[in-house]
Write an enzyme that holds these catalytic residues in place. Structure first.
Site, mmCIF file in Angstrom:
data_model
loop_
_atom_site.group_PDB
_atom_site.id
_atom_site.type_symbol
_atom_site.label_atom_id
_atom_site.label_comp_id
_atom_site.label_asym_id
_atom_site.label_seq_id
_atom_site.Cartn_x
_atom_site.Cartn_y
_atom_site.Cartn_z
ATOM 1 N N LYS A 20 30.764 9.865 45.344
ATOM 2 C CA LYS A 20 31.146 8.904 44.313
ATOM 3 C C LYS A 20 30.385 7.591 44.487
ATOM 4 O O LYS A 20 29.870 7.036 43.508
ATOM 5 C CB LYS A 20 32.668 8.668 44.377
ATOM 6 C CG LYS A 20 33.209 7.754 43.297
ATOM 7 C CD LYS A 20 34.649 8.097 42.959
ATOM 8 C CE LYS A 20 35.635 7.733 44.049
ATOM 9 N NZ LYS A 20 35.800 6.273 44.207
ATOM 10 N N SER A 21 30.302 7.100 45.703
ATOM 11 C CA SER A 21 29.613 5.820 45.939
ATOM 12 C C SER A 21 28.155 5.913 45.505
ATOM 13 O O SER A 21 27.625 5.014 44.840
ATOM 14 C CB SER A 21 29.656 5.481 47.430
ATOM 15 O OG SER A 21 30.967 5.237 47.839
ATOM 16 N N ARG A 55 25.985 4.064 42.229
ATOM 17 C CA ARG A 55 24.790 3.269 42.533
ATOM 18 C C ARG A 55 23.549 3.853 41.849
ATOM 19 O O ARG A 55 22.666 3.112 41.410
ATOM 20 C CB ARG A 55 24.595 3.191 44.052
ATOM 21 C CG ARG A 55 25.619 2.250 44.731
ATOM 22 C CD ARG A 55 25.732 2.568 46.211
ATOM 23 N NE ARG A 55 26.560 1.633 46.963
ATOM 24 C CZ ARG A 55 27.899 1.653 46.992
ATOM 25 N NH1 ARG A 55 28.569 2.531 46.285
ATOM 26 N NH2 ARG A 55 28.562 0.763 47.730
ATOM 27 N N GLY A 85 37.475 0.738 41.135
ATOM 28 C CA GLY A 85 37.177 -0.531 41.804
ATOM 29 C C GLY A 85 35.699 -0.655 42.111
ATOM 30 O O GLY A 85 35.108 -1.724 41.965
ATOM 31 N N ARG A 130 44.459 -4.866 41.103
ATOM 32 C CA ARG A 130 43.650 -5.032 42.325
ATOM 33 C C ARG A 130 42.914 -6.371 42.340
ATOM 34 O O ARG A 130 42.554 -6.915 41.302
ATOM 35 C CB ARG A 130 42.673 -3.855 42.448
ATOM 36 C CG ARG A 130 43.421 -2.542 42.583
ATOM 37 C CD ARG A 130 42.507 -1.361 42.684
ATOM 38 N NE ARG A 130 41.718 -1.376 43.905
ATOM 39 C CZ ARG A 130 40.760 -0.497 44.188
ATOM 40 N NH1 ARG A 130 40.478 0.452 43.314
ATOM 41 N NH2 ARG A 130 40.098 -0.573 45.321
ATOM 42 N N SER A 188 33.986 -4.834 53.427
ATOM 43 C CA SER A 188 34.010 -4.177 52.119
ATOM 44 C C SER A 188 32.594 -3.960 51.597
ATOM 45 O O SER A 188 31.860 -4.922 51.334
ATOM 46 C CB SER A 188 34.798 -5.035 51.121
ATOM 47 O OG SER A 188 34.530 -4.593 49.805
ATOM 48 N N ASP A 216 38.648 5.559 53.017
ATOM 49 C CA ASP A 216 39.291 6.372 51.972
ATOM 50 C C ASP A 216 39.973 7.622 52.538
ATOM 51 O O ASP A 216 40.606 8.371 51.789
ATOM 52 C CB ASP A 216 38.254 6.789 50.922
ATOM 53 C CG ASP A 216 37.773 5.595 50.115
ATOM 54 O OD1 ASP A 216 38.516 4.600 50.013
ATOM 55 O OD2 ASP A 216 36.644 5.654 49.592
ATOM 56 N N ARG A 223 48.182 2.234 49.728
ATOM 57 C CA ARG A 223 48.140 3.596 50.290
ATOM 58 C C ARG A 223 49.011 3.749 51.536
ATOM 59 O O ARG A 223 49.449 4.866 51.840
ATOM 60 C CB ARG A 223 46.695 4.012 50.581
ATOM 61 C CG ARG A 223 45.928 4.284 49.302
ATOM 62 C CD ARG A 223 44.498 4.708 49.526
ATOM 63 N NE ARG A 223 43.932 5.184 48.264
ATOM 64 C CZ ARG A 223 42.641 5.364 48.034
ATOM 65 N NH1 ARG A 223 41.756 5.101 48.983
ATOM 66 N NH2 ARG A 223 42.225 5.793 46.864
ATOM 67 N N ARG A 277 43.655 9.898 45.565
ATOM 68 C CA ARG A 277 43.688 10.366 46.961
ATOM 69 C C ARG A 277 45.129 10.586 47.441
ATOM 70 O O ARG A 277 45.374 11.430 48.302
ATOM 71 C CB ARG A 277 42.938 9.404 47.875
ATOM 72 C CG ARG A 277 41.469 9.309 47.499
ATOM 73 C CD ARG A 277 40.559 8.826 48.589
ATOM 74 N NE ARG A 277 39.319 8.318 47.999
ATOM 75 C CZ ARG A 277 38.284 9.080 47.646
ATOM 76 N NH1 ARG A 277 38.323 10.382 47.813
ATOM 77 N NH2 ARG A 277 37.207 8.523 47.113
HETATM 78 C C1 S3P Z 1 33.217 2.001 48.123
HETATM 79 C C2 S3P Z 1 33.686 1.181 49.095
HETATM 80 C C3 S3P Z 1 35.057 1.239 49.631
HETATM 81 C C4 S3P Z 1 35.793 2.505 49.214
HETATM 82 C C5 S3P Z 1 35.528 2.873 47.794
HETATM 83 C C6 S3P Z 1 34.047 3.074 47.558
HETATM 84 C C7 S3P Z 1 31.829 1.846 47.658
HETATM 85 O O1 S3P Z 1 35.760 0.117 49.153
HETATM 86 O O2 S3P Z 1 37.180 2.358 49.406
HETATM 87 O O3 S3P Z 1 36.208 4.077 47.455
HETATM 88 O O4 S3P Z 1 31.301 2.752 46.995
HETATM 89 O O5 S3P Z 1 31.225 0.807 47.963
HETATM 90 P P1 S3P Z 1 35.676 -1.287 49.959
HETATM 91 O O6 S3P Z 1 34.247 -1.512 50.200
HETATM 92 O O7 S3P Z 1 36.257 -2.335 49.078
HETATM 93 O O8 S3P Z 1 36.466 -1.054 51.208
#
Ligand code: S3P
Length: 443
Positions: free
Chosen positions: A28-29, A33, A101, A129, A174, A326, A357, A400
């Site tokens: 997903k990340s 991107r 987020g 959030r 983060s 996560d 969570r 999750r």
């Molecule tokens: C993510 C960073 C994490 C993670 C999110 C994906 C990302 O959040 O919890 O599911 O893709 O950069 P944080 O960086 O706010 O901890």
């Protein structure tokens, strides 16, 4: 809000041995991107293995709204014709990032140093959030930002005509904060610097390098210092998205707790900044082997072979939290099936994810017979080698949480239900058929 407004109750039942291959979706990340970088590059970026979950689809729609041409050409196969750094045009409507987020925070960064105005919204979970963690540093570039009480969505950003580079020390570990600043730094002159006390996932840095940006990380007394040279010409790339270790965690957990199981999970990212769960599981005595370790799309990947076996409780150090942030919900389930306490330290960030969570897992696991203690930043599960089950957990629009309780039900004495499984579509649309193919009984 992108996923269906209709709640979808689901129930998992005690299942026989799970076997077969679990080909989990793309990371997903990296998927978010790839779309955003593709939109900021010049030329045609091709992406394979893109996660086609609602979170990422919302980001694809946003990139179209900013002027990029984003096309699906096959399953997981997408092309993006980018507009170049600083080339975003003003969207006609509001940008709705749904449940994501990562989507909203990274896109805010990507547009904040371009002279356009954008309003961001999201679903009920995302609207609770905190956004000030991102909008505060973005304001330092010169953009003007208004938000609802407490820095919540909807947020409107008037991007600056004349960005200045920023040097910023992140107050919490983060990758989303780091990445928002780096995306904004792309269109600022000079060097933008982000300092992190602890390393967080480094996909942004890896992918910026792949797209031709000049970015370097040094480890100094201050921590991880990431320096980006602004105004690069990003070159379109071919991105092969590896499978998501956070999604892999669910079938892996199921195989570990359901007696007799043996599954293979191919091509999972083993990026060290994402690997904390797997390090922890090995400490718990889990039978996991990593085969065929290789590099794909700039990330280390391996095929995982996972077998059921006895597990013991462990203490997870706070400095590992970022690398498995996560995965704590599913670890708390696995911990019920281990012998002895599992202590999760330094996990306060879990309280501001898609749901709180710690609260969601503690309440749901207790209702299903587990002994769980929690403080502001720790969670302890007293494992007894099994779980009674028999109760419904509330998922609070959190994918999750939903998947974690359904996995718990596969090995509990009584079935475990969730009030709403629909958020699973945000990150793992194929979860149900994939688990059923392994032999899981989920209705
Ligand atoms: C993510 C960073 C994490 C993670 C999110 C994906 C990302 O959040 O919890 O599911 O893709 O950069 P944080 O960086 O706010 O901890």
């Amino acid at each position: 809000m992108s996923h269906s407004a209709e709640p979808k109750p689901m129930t998992a039942h005690k299942s026989g041995a799970l076997t077969g291959e679990a080909a989990v979706p793309g990371d997903k990340s990296i998927s978010h991107r790839a779309l955003i970088l593709g939109a900021l590059a010049v030329g045609e970026t091709t992406i394979t293995g893109l996660l086609e979950g609602e979170d990422v689809i919302d980001t694809a729609k946003a990139m179209r709204a900013f002027g990029a041409t984003v096309t699906r050409t096959g399953e997981g196969a997408w092309t993006v014709h980018g507009v170049g750094v600083g080339g975003f045009s003003e969207p006609e409507g509001v940008i709705d990032c749904g449940n994501s987020g990562t989507g909203v925070r990274l896109i805010m960064g990507a547009m904040a140093t371009t002279p356009i105005t954008t309003t961001f919204t999201g679903d009920a979970s995302l609207s609770r959030r905190p956004m000030a963690r991102v909008t505060d540093p973005l304001a330092l570039f010169g953009s003007e930002i208004t938000a609802r009480e407490g820095g919540r969505l909807p947020v409107t950003i008037k991007g600056t005509t004349d960005p200045v580079p920023v040097r910023y020390k992140t107050p919490v570990a983060s990758a989303q904060i780091k990445s928002a600043i780096l995306f904004a730094g792309l269109n600022a002159p000079g060097e933008t610097v982000v300092i992190e006390a602890e390393a967080t996932r480094d996909h942004t840095e890896r992918m910026f390098t792949g797209f031709g940006a000049d970015i370097r990380t040094e480890v100094t007394a201050e921590g991880h210092v990431i320096t980006l040279k602004g105004r690069p010409e990003l070159r379109a790339q071919s991105v092969a998205v590896p499978r998501d270790p956070s999604s892999a965690a669910f079938p892996v957990a199921a195989a570990l707790i359901v007696p007799g199981s043996e599954i293979r999970v191919p091509g999972v990212s083993r990026n060290p900044t994402r690997d904390g769960l797997y390090v922890t599981l090995l400490e718990m005595g889990a039978d996991i082997t990593f085969e065929n370790t290789r590099e794909e799309g700039g990330e280390p990947v391996a095929d995982l072979v996972v077998r059921h076996g006895p597990l013991k409780g462990v203490s997870v150090p706070a400095d590992r939290a970022a690398s498995m942030i996560d995965e704590f919900p599913i670890l708390s389930v696995i911990a019920c099936f281990a012998e002895g306490p599992t202590v999760m330290n330094g996990v306060a960030e879990l309280r501001v994810k898609e749901s709180d969570r710690i609260e969601a897992m503690a309440v749901g696991l207790r209702a299903n017979g587990a002994h769980v203690e929690d403080t502001e930043d720790t969670m302890t599960v007293h494992g007894t080698g099994g779980l009674k089950g028999g109760a419904e957990a509330v998922t609070h629009l959190d994918h999750r949480i939903a998947m974690s309780f359904l996995i718990a039900g596969l090995a509990s004495e009584q079935p475990v239900s969730v009030d709403d499984g629909s958020p699973i579509m945000t990150s793992f649309p194929d979860f149900l058929p994939l688990m059923q193919r392994l032999g899981a009984t989920i209705s």
